[in-house]
Design a protein around this motif. Structure first.
Motif, PDB file in Angstrom:
ATOM      1  N   ALA A 184      -2.987  -2.610  -0.205  1.00 30.32           N
ATOM      2  CA  ALA A 184      -2.485  -3.318  -1.280  1.00 30.32           C
ATOM      3  C   ALA A 184      -2.468  -3.776  -2.366  1.00 30.32           C
ATOM      4  O   ALA A 184      -1.446  -4.758  -2.526  1.00 30.32           O
ATOM      5  N   MET A 185      -2.423  -2.615  -3.837  1.00 31.52           N
ATOM      6  CA  MET A 185      -1.711  -2.329  -4.244  1.00 31.52           C
ATOM      7  C   MET A 185      -1.054  -0.889  -4.681  1.00 31.52           C
ATOM      8  O   MET A 185      -0.904  -0.055  -3.605  1.00 31.52           O
ATOM      9  N   ALA A 186      -0.196  -0.658  -5.685  1.00 30.45           N
ATOM     10  CA  ALA A 186       0.164   0.818  -5.758  1.00 30.45           C
ATOM     11  C   ALA A 186      -0.536   1.062  -5.782  1.00 30.45           C
ATOM     12  O   ALA A 186      -1.988   1.535  -6.701  1.00 30.45           O
ATOM     13  N   PRO A 187      -0.009   2.780  -5.309  1.00 33.67           N
ATOM     14  CA  PRO A 187      -0.999   3.809  -4.724  1.00 33.67           C
ATOM     15  C   PRO A 187      -1.674   4.316  -6.311  1.00 33.67           C
ATOM     16  O   PRO A 187      -2.928   4.493  -6.625  1.00 33.67           O
ATOM     17  N   GLN A 188      -1.065   5.013  -6.810  1.00 30.93           N
ATOM     18  CA  GLN A 188      -1.137   4.999  -8.253  1.00 30.93           C
ATOM     19  C   GLN A 188      -2.166   4.179  -9.301  1.00 30.93           C
ATOM     20  O   GLN A 188      -3.218   4.845 -10.111  1.00 30.93           O
TER      21      GLN A 188
ATOM     22  N   ILE B 194     -15.407   6.461  -2.544  1.00 29.09           N
ATOM     23  CA  ILE B 194     -14.035   5.900  -2.485  1.00 29.09           C
ATOM     24  C   ILE B 194     -12.860   6.920  -3.583  1.00 29.09           C
ATOM     25  O   ILE B 194     -12.099   7.252  -2.713  1.00 29.09           O
ATOM     26  N   PHE B 195     -13.426   6.587  -4.809  1.00 31.65           N
ATOM     27  CA  PHE B 195     -12.967   7.828  -5.244  1.00 31.65           C
ATOM     28  C   PHE B 195     -13.003   9.736  -4.704  1.00 31.65           C
ATOM     29  O   PHE B 195     -11.773  10.094  -4.838  1.00 31.65           O
ATOM     30  N   GLY B 196     -13.890  10.247  -4.526  1.00 31.27           N
ATOM     31  CA  GLY B 196     -13.574  10.819  -3.596  1.00 31.27           C
ATOM     32  C   GLY B 196     -12.421  11.364  -2.284  1.00 31.27           C
ATOM     33  O   GLY B 196     -11.696  12.156  -2.201  1.00 31.27           O
ATOM     34  N   THR B 197     -12.494  10.543  -1.135  1.00 29.99           N
ATOM     35  CA  THR B 197     -11.444   9.688  -0.330  1.00 29.99           C
ATOM     36  C   THR B 197     -10.473  10.015  -1.290  1.00 29.99           C
ATOM     37  O   THR B 197      -9.274  11.070  -0.812  1.00 29.99           O
ATOM     38  N   MET B 198      -9.925   8.976  -1.946  1.00 33.75           N
ATOM     39  CA  MET B 198      -8.823   9.193  -3.121  1.00 33.75           C
ATOM     40  C   MET B 198      -8.529  10.188  -3.097  1.00 33.75           C
ATOM     41  O   MET B 198      -6.800  11.011  -3.373  1.00 33.75           O
TER      42      MET B 198
ATOM     43  N   HIS C  89      -2.877  15.660   0.241  1.00 36.78           N
ATOM     44  CA  HIS C  89      -2.443  16.248   1.226  1.00 36.78           C
ATOM     45  C   HIS C  89      -1.077  14.630   1.027  1.00 36.78           C
ATOM     46  O   HIS C  89       0.050  15.430   1.375  1.00 36.78           O
ATOM     47  N   VAL C  90      -1.355  13.955   0.925  1.00 34.67           N
ATOM     48  CA  VAL C  90      -0.161  12.363   0.506  1.00 34.67           C
ATOM     49  C   VAL C  90       0.810  12.872  -0.657  1.00 34.67           C
ATOM     50  O   VAL C  90       2.147  13.194  -0.331  1.00 34.67           O
ATOM     51  N   ALA C  91      -0.025  13.111  -1.467  1.00 38.89           N
ATOM     52  CA  ALA C  91       1.014  13.253  -2.554  1.00 38.89           C
ATOM     53  C   ALA C  91       1.755  15.198  -3.206  1.00 38.89           C
ATOM     54  O   ALA C  91       2.649  14.941  -3.561  1.00 38.89           O
ATOM     55  N   LEU C  92       0.826  15.572  -2.867  1.00 44.60           N
ATOM     56  CA  LEU C  92       1.293  17.606  -2.840  1.00 44.60           C
ATOM     57  C   LEU C  92       1.258  17.951  -1.844  1.00 44.60           C
ATOM     58  O   LEU C  92       2.191  19.413  -1.538  1.00 44.60           O
ATOM     59  N   GLY C  93       1.041  17.427  -0.592  1.00 41.43           N
ATOM     60  CA  GLY C  93       1.948  17.747   0.865  1.00 41.43           C
ATOM     61  C   GLY C  93       0.798  19.017   1.282  1.00 41.43           C
ATOM     62  O   GLY C  93       1.336  20.039   2.102  1.00 41.43           O
TER      63      GLY C  93
END
Length: 280
Positions: free
Chosen positions: A47-51, A88-92, A98-102
């Motif tokens: 819904a918004m910028a991931p950062q 919520i934050f633990g999921t992030m 995985h997503v940002a650092l691969g």
């Protein structure tokens, strides 16, 4: 100030129990909160910028823990608000690896498992017990929340590992974790397994179980979900959690009862002997 009086620190009141009694309501809300953490994280990053989503999640996480640690004793609203924000934050945090650092899901799962083991080892070495019935000091509560954060992050990575890496999908993953969580439950109920081990084993598994169910309902059919959408799932889970926490806050049904300390016997003073000599 007497020796039994509770000492107040900037974090919490020493001697006050900080977590709820383990009841059926505890496990239901815990499962709902894990599912909500998964759906809320996915909804926000889309819904918004991931950062910005991660920043908001971190801010909510810090606020919730400050409120919980500053409370004088266990309270349903502050405790479960902290659990939801950890979810919520633990999921992030797990998704960022995985997503940002691969980082592959098997590696992140192992990394968080090692982190959780390190928390448990430090906690056990320092406090001599991992029992949640002993969370009555600031240090023990900090260990407790460190373990909770690690279980959420590990469970998130583990759920994604079974769903994506092993290609089980969401419903099959949920069925797998439902079977796994029955193992410590049966061990505690019928085989007299260690209750502390059973509690933490079940606590870890509730995370991937709840997350798999949330994804199964929220994700589109093209991704093996039922297609209800993350937003509606978040709203439904939030209402259920709110209703149950309101009930607990009103009734106090989940408050741990501290044993009444035994009274020390009052010493009986012998009558003083007269120092006056009786003369014949």
């Amino acid at each position: 100030m007497t020796g039994t009086a509770r000492r107040r620190s900037w974090l919490t009141a020493a001697g006050a129990l900080r977590v709820p009694e383990i009841t059926a309501a505890f496990w239901i809300i815990k499962g709902l909160s894990t599912a909500m953490g998964e759906s809320t994280s996915d909804y926000l990053v889309n819904a918004m910028a991931p950062q910005l989503a991660v920043l908001l999640g971190f801010a909510g996480f810090v606020l919730a823990l400050v409120l919980q640690l500053r409370a004088a004793r266990y309270g349903a609203w502050t405790y479960w608000f902290a659990v939801v924000m950890v979810g919520i934050f633990g999921t992030m945090a797990a998704d960022v690896l995985h997503v940002a650092l691969g980082v592959p899901y098997p590696v992140s799962s192992l990394l968080y498992a090692v982190t959780l083991a390190a928390v448990f080892a430090s906690w056990r070495a320092t406090e001599k017990t991992l029992s949640i019935h002993s969370i009555d000091t600031a240090r023990r509560e900090l260990f407790y929340w460190a373990a909770v954060v690690a279980t959420f992050a590990m469970g998130t990575a583990l759920g994604d590992f079974t769903a994506y890496t092993l290609h089980l999908g969401y419903l099959s993953s949920a069925a797998l974790f439902a079977a796994l969580i029955a193992v410590p439950a049966a061990g505690y109920r019928w085989l007299r397994w260690n209750p502390i081990f059973c509690f933490w084993a079940a606590y870890v598994i509730t995370r991937p179980l709840g997350a798999s169910l949330a994804d199964a309902f929220g994700k589109p059919r093209s991704a093996s979900g039922l297609g209800f959408g993350d937003g509606p799932v978040v709203l439904a889970l939030g209402l259920l959690i709110f209703a149950m926490v309101a009930y607990l806050a009103r009734t106090g049904a989940d408050i741990q009862r501290q044993p009444t300390p035994a009274r020390e016997p009052v010493p009986v003073r012998e009558p003083e002997r007269s120092s006056v000599r009786v003369l014949d």
